[in-house]
Design a protein around this motif. Structure first.
Motif, mmCIF file in Angstrom:
data_model
loop_
_atom_site.group_PDB
_atom_site.id
_atom_site.type_symbol
_atom_site.label_atom_id
_atom_site.label_comp_id
_atom_site.label_asym_id
_atom_site.label_seq_id
_atom_site.Cartn_x
_atom_site.Cartn_y
_atom_site.Cartn_z
ATOM 1 N N GLU A 62 -0.665 2.544 -20.383
ATOM 2 C CA GLU A 62 -1.110 1.762 -19.227
ATOM 3 C C GLU A 62 -0.293 0.476 -19.147
ATOM 4 O OE1 GLU A 62 -5.455 1.364 -18.663
ATOM 5 O OE2 GLU A 62 -5.647 2.644 -20.432
ATOM 6 N N ASP A 102 -6.124 -4.435 -5.085
ATOM 7 C CA ASP A 102 -7.343 -3.876 -5.669
ATOM 8 C C ASP A 102 -6.975 -3.307 -7.031
ATOM 9 O OD1 ASP A 102 -9.675 -2.613 -6.355
ATOM 10 O OD2 ASP A 102 -9.473 -0.976 -4.893
ATOM 11 N N GLU A 103 -7.210 -4.079 -8.079
ATOM 12 C CA GLU A 103 -6.801 -3.663 -9.417
ATOM 13 C C GLU A 103 -7.524 -2.404 -9.894
ATOM 14 O OE1 GLU A 103 -4.566 -4.530 -11.805
ATOM 15 O OE2 GLU A 103 -3.568 -5.753 -10.314
ATOM 16 N N GLU A 104 -8.717 -2.165 -9.356
ATOM 17 C CA GLU A 104 -9.452 -0.971 -9.768
ATOM 18 C C GLU A 104 -8.795 0.309 -9.253
ATOM 19 O OE1 GLU A 104 -11.948 -1.016 -11.970
ATOM 20 O OE2 GLU A 104 -11.454 -3.146 -12.056
ATOM 21 N N SER A 105 -7.889 0.182 -8.293
ATOM 22 C CA SER A 105 -7.218 1.360 -7.743
ATOM 23 C C SER A 105 -6.034 1.809 -8.595
ATOM 24 C CB SER A 105 -6.730 1.080 -6.316
ATOM 25 O OG SER A 105 -5.656 0.138 -6.334
ATOM 26 N N TYR A 106 -5.702 1.036 -9.643
ATOM 27 C CA TYR A 106 -4.553 1.374 -10.480
ATOM 28 C C TYR A 106 -4.763 2.714 -11.174
ATOM 29 C CZ TYR A 106 -1.401 1.363 -14.509
ATOM 30 O OH TYR A 106 -0.477 1.712 -15.451
ATOM 31 N N ARG A 107 -3.773 3.566 -11.067
ATOM 32 C CA ARG A 107 -3.779 4.853 -11.763
ATOM 33 C C ARG A 107 -2.452 5.027 -12.490
ATOM 34 N NH1 ARG A 107 -8.100 4.003 -10.563
ATOM 35 N NH2 ARG A 107 -9.652 5.258 -9.464
ATOM 36 N N LEU A 146 -1.886 -5.527 -8.102
ATOM 37 C CA LEU A 146 -2.376 -4.831 -6.915
ATOM 38 C C LEU A 146 -3.472 -5.650 -6.254
ATOM 39 C CD1 LEU A 146 -2.707 -1.244 -8.450
ATOM 40 C CD2 LEU A 146 -0.845 -2.092 -7.008
ATOM 41 N N LYS A 152 -0.077 4.772 -1.537
ATOM 42 C CA LYS A 152 -1.092 5.585 -0.870
ATOM 43 C C LYS A 152 -0.576 6.185 0.432
ATOM 44 C CE LYS A 152 -4.720 2.534 -2.630
ATOM 45 N NZ LYS A 152 -5.791 1.598 -2.266
ATOM 46 N N ASP A 211 0.812 -1.214 0.000
ATOM 47 C CA ASP A 211 0.000 0.000 0.000
ATOM 48 C C ASP A 211 0.841 1.258 0.000
ATOM 49 O OD1 ASP A 211 -2.329 -1.628 2.193
ATOM 50 O OD2 ASP A 211 -2.380 -1.454 0.023
ATOM 51 N N ARG A 215 0.616 10.142 0.853
ATOM 52 C CA ARG A 215 -0.475 11.110 0.841
ATOM 53 C C ARG A 215 -1.230 11.078 2.160
ATOM 54 N NH1 ARG A 215 -4.126 11.112 -4.389
ATOM 55 N NH2 ARG A 215 -2.092 11.737 -5.158
#
Length: 443
Positions: free
Chosen positions: A342, A323-328, A321, A96, A93, A99
């Motif tokens: 990407e 949580d793959e949806e958190s990829y930016r 990750l 994140k 993590d 921040r």
């Protein structure tokens, strides 16, 4: 601690909750931090305004590109120290964590007081304009034909002379293939030999032979199609979205006397309608495709191959990750290097190729090879710095130096990798055409 450097060090250490591993030199010539460490030079108050108006990576990137901040000492060491402090603390993590730590710190009264002082140090409360090298707002839907052309042009149409300085005579813009201790096969430790070894490895994996038809998706400056036609006797089609690359590749092909065997097109992979091909190479192109389009990409390449035809997909991968949806997408990369690019984990790439109908036969991970390659490119850029600045701009040269040095460290630290995936459009009979022994590619 006296001066701006001392106050900036105090604020950074309060926010990060750890000693700052680099030294700071501010615009007022004050210095603070561990003696002998790389020096982060903050040249002017505008650098602070960039960070205040765009906290985090984008503000830092803009300050770097504009020359508002710099590093004295070894750039790799400085980046490694800062990455270890910021991005790698806290494990999976970690991206994140800084921040969240910063927000907690800013809630404390003493930090709010320091932040007010930072505002005072920054001077005029006006956001500086982004550097000219930043990608402009893009038109069209993400990964539409129009938008992809804009993204490719931003990165590749910056001058072939500039790329010659960075890439060297091979003009190959992907991971080279080295032996132990950074030596190319044959024992010659040159970038050109290592790139030639990579191209030959791909040709052998594809099982290329006289008279076969090869499609190279994202052909760059034509190095792959030239090698395949010259050494293996194929007829080749190379496609790129860059007009500058296409013109350069056609000139090389004409000089090699191979215009009857190689065609270069300015064309999107979604526009190819003259299959089938015996083999397809996609080398460092799939990173531009995007998650939303990858199934379409895999399906189209599958349909463009003859039954029994092979695909070699050479692609950078990121770590998965939780949580793959958190990829930016990394903000610096998105704004200054590869707009809309990407990365995906290698497992997802293999899965999507299989879902498209391919039989995946081999995956070779070569991430350490890319670290060696990038360090060679950085050395080339630094050795020709004045010419690189003259050919592009100071900001563009700074973008490339930071991007390539940071990428080398990312490959070395296993934050990202690169893989060659060999897949076959296996016919209904089940006869793949591959040899029984793994990696005896020619059979």
């Amino acid at each position: 601690m006296a001066g701006a450097a001392g106050r900036l060090t105090e604020l950074a250490e309060e926010v990060l909750g750890a000693p700052l591993p680099v030294r700071i030199r501010a615009w007022d010539h004050s210095e603070s931090g561990p003696p002998g460490a790389p020096v982060l030079v903050i040249r002017n108050r505008r650098a602070l305004r960039r960070l205040l108006f765009k906290p985090g990576e984008l503000g830092l990137a803009r300050a770097w590109v504009a020359g508002d901040i710099d590093v004295e000492g070894d750039l790799y060491t400085a980046l490694d120290l800062l990455a270890g402090l910021i991005w790698e603390r806290g494990g999976a993590d970690a991206p994140k964590a800084p921040r969240a730590a910063a927000l907690r710190a800013l809630a404390r009264p003493e930090i709010r007081s320091a932040a007010r002082e930072l505002l005072s140090l920054a001077g005029l409360p006006v956001p500086p304009a982004p550097p000219a090298e930043e990608a402009r707002p893009r038109r069209g839907t993400l990964h539409s034909l129009l938008r992809d052309r804009q993204a490719i042009s931003h990165h590749y149409d910056v001058g072939n002379d500039f790329y010659e300085l960075v890439l060297g005579p091979s003009m190959v813009y992907s991971c080279a293939y080295w032996r132990a201790d950074g030596e190319a096969p044959g024992g010659v430790a040159t970038l050109e030999d290592a790139q030639r070894a990579k191209l030959d490895l791909i040709c052998r994996k594809l099982g290329l032979g006289e008279g076969q038809r090869l499609l190279d998706v994202g052909c760059g400056w034509g190095s792959m199609v030239l090698h395949a036609a010259r050494e293996y006797g194929v007829r080749a089609v190379g496609i790129t979205l860059s007009e500058e690359q296409a013109g350069y590749a056609r000139k090389r092909i004409a000089e090699a006397g191979l215009t009857d065997r190689i065609e270069i097109r300015v064309q999107d992979y979604r526009e190819i309608d003259d299959g089938p091909f015996d083999a397809i190479s996609s080398i460092g192109m799939a990173e531009h495709v995007g998650r939303a389009r990858y199934a379409e990409y895999a399906g189209l390449l599958h349909d463009l191959l003859k039954p029994g035809g092979r695909l070699l997909n050479h692609q950078i991968a990121r770590r998965p990750l939780a949580d793959e949806e958190s990829y930016r997408v990394d903000e610096f990369i998105d704004r200054y290097v590869f707009p809309d690019g990407e990365l995906a984990p290698v497992g997802r790439t293999v899965g999507q190729l299989e879902e498209a109908g391919f039989e995946v036969r081999d995956v070779e991970a070569i991430r350490e090879h890319y670290a060696l390659t990038l360090r060679q490119w950085v050395a080339n850029l630094e050795a020709h710095w004045a010419a690189a600045v003259r050919l592009t701009s100071p900001g563009r040269a700074r973008v490339w130096r930071l991007y390539m040095a940071a990428s080398a460290l990312s490959f070395e630290r296993n934050r990202i990798g690169v893989n060659q995936v060999l897949a076959v459009r296996t016919p209904a009979s089940g006869a793949s055409g591959l040899p029984l022994r793994a990696r005896d590619w020619r059979g």
